[in-house]
Design a protein around this motif. Structure first.
Motif, PDB file in Angstrom:
ATOM      1  N   UNK A   1       4.266 -12.435  -2.707  1.00  0.00           N
ATOM      2  CA  UNK A   1       3.518 -11.682  -1.930  1.00  0.00           C
ATOM      3  C   UNK A   1       4.450 -10.474  -2.607  1.00  0.00           C
ATOM      4  N   UNK A   2       3.596  -9.408  -2.907  1.00  0.00           N
ATOM      5  CA  UNK A   2       2.610  -8.460  -3.550  1.00  0.00           C
ATOM      6  C   UNK A   2       4.015  -7.587  -3.232  1.00  0.00           C
ATOM      7  N   UNK A   3       4.383  -7.803  -1.677  1.00  0.00           N
ATOM      8  CA  UNK A   3       5.141  -6.570  -1.640  1.00  0.00           C
ATOM      9  C   UNK A   3       7.083  -6.497  -1.960  1.00  0.00           C
ATOM     10  N   UNK A   4       7.404  -8.049  -3.188  1.00  0.00           N
ATOM     11  CA  UNK A   4       8.073  -8.272  -3.469  1.00  0.00           C
ATOM     12  C   UNK A   4       8.397  -7.752  -4.656  1.00  0.00           C
ATOM     13  N   UNK A   5       7.658  -7.265  -5.064  1.00  0.00           N
ATOM     14  CA  UNK A   5       7.680  -7.425  -6.865  1.00  0.00           C
ATOM     15  C   UNK A   5       8.568  -6.415  -7.113  1.00  0.00           C
TER      16      UNK A   5
END
Length: 276
Positions: free
Chosen positions: A207-211
């Protein structure tokens, strides 16, 4: 395509090109630079016919000029003076050189097929990928955007080994064969670690939110990870002096001195009765 369609297409290109945040050097220049830098430190192989040699100071100046040129299109994205960045990058080269000598020695000492450090430096894809990573990592720490990734992707295209420049890797790192090795962005690797072909040090979620979180595992000192093992997750820690066998799949930590193996099941087929 009619002239009107062509004009509309060109307008579309202009509009899209104005939206790009970064301007970058060419991939060809990035690849040439890292090759020249490695050859500067390790002039073991040369083109035939070889170009007239320059003294080390002249070659060093050429390398600095090449990096200066590659940074020019990126000036709006640099967070400090370009000369300060160049000074920092080139001040790190002597330390990286010593690290690479330890990497090359580790490969030479641990690969029975190696005939010497010269072969490792000139031929082994693992060494090229590690060398490129170490320079790209120093560039990333110096605040250079995107170029570090261009360098490691060049090495990826040449070797099949994908090491993200933001990974943290200790000394005496050994990659044998190497094809298919993946080392993710937030991976931490200790000292004297050995990886074989097909190893993945990856994330459990994409997920991009975990970058901004640690998504990739920690491999402590003196660990050996054999071919095609997969180790996933930012909270996964492989304790020091452990052995991870081929094809193992791990998403949880193991303590120091562990041995983890993928169990193969062997069944003897019932033999058919002979024909009478």
């Amino acid at each position: 395509m009619t002239a009107n369609h062509q004009e509309l297409f060109f307008q579309r290109l202009d509009k899209q090109n104005e939206r790009y945040k970064y301007k970058l050097p060419s991939r060809q220049d990035a690849g040439k630079f890292i090759k020249d830098l490695i050859n500067f430190l390790f002039p073991i192989s040369q083109d035939c016919p070889s170009c007239p040699s320059k003294d080390l100071a002249a070659k060093y100046a050429d390398l600095r000029h090449s990096l200066d040129c590659m940074l020019q299109p990126m000036l709006p994205q640099l967070d400090r003076d370009k000369e300060d960045i160049l000074d920092q990058v080139f001040s790190q080269i002597p330390g990286i050189y010593e690290d690479l000598l330890m990497d090359a020695k580790s490969i030479t000492d641990n690969d029975p097929a190696s005939v010497g450090i010269e072969e490792v430096i000139a031929v082994y894809p693992g060494f090229m990928a590690i060398a490129t990573y170490r320079f790209a990592h120093s560039f990333a720490k110096s605040g250079i955007p995107l170029l570090p990734r261009m360098l490691t992707e060049y090495a990826h295209s040449q070797t099949g080994i994908d090491i993200h420049p933001n990974a943290v890797i200790g000394h005496s790192f050994f990659i044998d064969h190497g094809t298919g090795v993946v080392v993710g962005e937030t991976t931490h690797i200790g000292n004297n670690v050995k990886l074989y072909q097909g190893v993945t040090l990856g994330a459990t979620h994409v997920s991009k939110s975990l970058a901004s979180r640690k998504r990739h595992p920690t491999i402590e000192d003196n660990v050996v990870v054999y071919a095609n093992a997969t180790i996933l997750g930012g909270e996964t820690v492989i304790g020091h002096d452990s052995i991870i066998g081929g094809n193992a799949w791990l998403v949880r930590s193991v303590p120091p001195f562990s041995q983890v193996y993928h169990q193969s099941k062997i069944e003897i087929r019932q033999q058919p009765l002979p024909l009478t």
